[in-house]
Scaffold this motif. Structure first.
Motif, short mmCIF file in Angstrom:
data_model
loop_
_atom_site.label_atom_id
_atom_site.label_comp_id
_atom_site.label_asym_id
_atom_site.label_seq_id
_atom_site.Cartn_x
_atom_site.Cartn_y
_atom_site.Cartn_z
N ARG A 201 -69.48 48.26 -8.79
CA ARG A 201 -68.70 48.56 -7.79
C ARG A 201 -67.38 49.43 -8.44
O ARG A 201 -67.15 50.27 -7.88
N MET B 8 -72.60 42.14 -10.21
CA MET B 8 -72.71 43.60 -9.43
C MET B 8 -71.18 44.27 -9.50
O MET B 8 -71.03 45.23 -9.36
N VAL C 63 -79.97 48.87 -8.17
CA VAL C 63 -79.01 49.80 -7.63
C VAL C 63 -80.26 50.96 -7.49
O VAL C 63 -80.97 51.18 -8.49
N PRO D 155 -64.65 48.10 -0.94
CA PRO D 155 -65.55 47.14 -1.14
C PRO D 155 -65.79 46.07 -2.51
O PRO D 155 -66.55 45.39 -2.74
N PHE E 203 -76.68 43.35 1.39
CA PHE E 203 -76.25 41.89 0.62
C PHE E 203 -77.53 41.06 1.04
O PHE E 203 -78.11 41.14 1.90
N ASN F 30 -73.32 38.90 -1.56
CA ASN F 30 -72.12 39.44 -1.22
C ASN F 30 -70.90 38.90 -2.11
O ASN F 30 -70.17 38.03 -1.58
N LYS G 299 -77.25 52.83 -3.30
CA LYS G 299 -77.44 51.55 -2.53
C LYS G 299 -77.33 50.46 -3.58
O LYS G 299 -78.31 50.45 -4.43
N LEU G 300 -76.56 49.52 -3.30
CA LEU G 300 -76.58 48.18 -4.25
C LEU G 300 -77.15 47.16 -3.68
O LEU G 300 -77.13 46.85 -2.63
N TYR G 301 -78.13 46.53 -4.47
CA TYR G 301 -78.77 45.22 -3.70
C TYR G 301 -78.05 44.00 -4.74
O TYR G 301 -78.25 43.86 -5.96
N TYR G 302 -77.45 43.12 -3.92
CA TYR G 302 -76.84 42.10 -4.62
C TYR G 302 -76.36 41.09 -3.37
O TYR G 302 -76.31 41.35 -2.26
N GLU H 135 -73.40 52.48 -0.63
CA GLU H 135 -73.92 51.63 0.26
C GLU H 135 -74.26 49.87 -0.37
O GLU H 135 -74.83 50.07 -1.40
N GLU H 136 -74.18 49.09 0.51
CA GLU H 136 -74.66 47.69 -0.02
C GLU H 136 -75.49 47.02 0.82
O GLU H 136 -75.44 46.99 2.04
#
Ligand code: P9H
Length: 221
Positions: A20, A16, A58, A203, A34, A11, A6-9, A31-32
């Motif tokens: 990706r 990041m 992440v 993505p 945003f 959009n 799971k990506l935290y950033y 998953e992301e």
């Protein structure tokens, strides 16, 4: 089975996008979440998610990894995109750092004041065509394997392709004088996982325009 990374950033591409790219190249779904506001960022900080209070972060294999390079190193190693031995890794690191230096210059361009943009643009073009691309052209020629290192795809190939495409967004014919880079671009773009990432609906994020930069500045500054 562990869940998806799971990506935290926010959009947008920013720091990041290369993550990706690597996950996509490895054929790994993710998953992301945003970050849309200062409040979202603050919540992650208060919940103890961000070691240095910063993103990218992440979540993967039970860890919350921060720092762009730490994230990329883990993903590259885990998904066999990091060479077969330490010597290959050293070359992969050199090529990736070179590609990232150019990538970063292009990434920061929309953040620059309007009256310096033309000059910045010219500097990037000059650096790309006289420093970075000639090196990669020569590596491809001398190595002669179609990949930058070894005889299989590595993160260096993925990161160079990402950077070539970013440079082409600045100037469409920027690699016209580099025939091996042109065939490299075709070859790597056609690797099925990467081909999929380059198609609409993936993505992959669009180039950051001024509006996206303004939004990022509001959240992070
Ligand atoms: N060493 C966005 C686009 C391009 C470049 C940078 C930032 C640094 C790493 C809050 N994170 C700018 O508007 C946002 C880092 C990570 C670290 C952050 C704070 C930045 C950006 C968001 N800033 O490589 O991971 O600078 O969290 O308190 O520092 S990204």
């Amino acid at each position: 089975m562990a869940g998806k990374p799971k990506l935290y950033y926010f959009n947008g591409r920013g720091r990041m996008e290369t993550t990706r790219w690597l996950l996509a190249a490895a054929g790994v779904e993710f998953e992301e979440q945003f970050i849309e506001s200062k409040g979202c960022l603050e919540k992650l900080r208060q919940d103890g998610y961000l070691l240095f209070q910063q993103v990218p972060m992440v979540e993967i294999d039970g860890m919350k990894i921060v720092q762009t390079r730490a994230i990329l190193n883990y993903i590259a190693a885990k998904y066999n995109l990091y060479g077969k031995d330490l010597k290959e890794r050293a070359f992969i690191d050199m090529y990736c750092e070179g590609a990232m230096d150019l990538n970063e210059m292009i990434m920061m361009l929309p953040f620059k004041p309007a009256d310096t943009k033309e000059k910045e643009h010219a500097t990037i073009f000059e650096r790309a065509t006289t420093r970075y691309f000639p090196v990669f052209e020569k590596v491809l020629k001398d190595h002669g394997q179609g990949f930058l290192v070894g005889n299989k795809l590595s993160r260096a190939d993925v990161q160079l392709l990402e950077t070539i495409l970013m440079a082409e967004e600045l100037k469409a014919d920027i690699i016209s004088k580099f025939p091996l880079l042109k065939s490299f671009k075709e070859k790597i773009s056609n690797i099925p996982t990467i081909k999929k990432f380059l198609q609409p609906g993936s993505p992959r994020k669009p180039p950051m325009d001024e509006k996206a930069c303004e939004k990022a500045m509001k959240i992070f500054h």
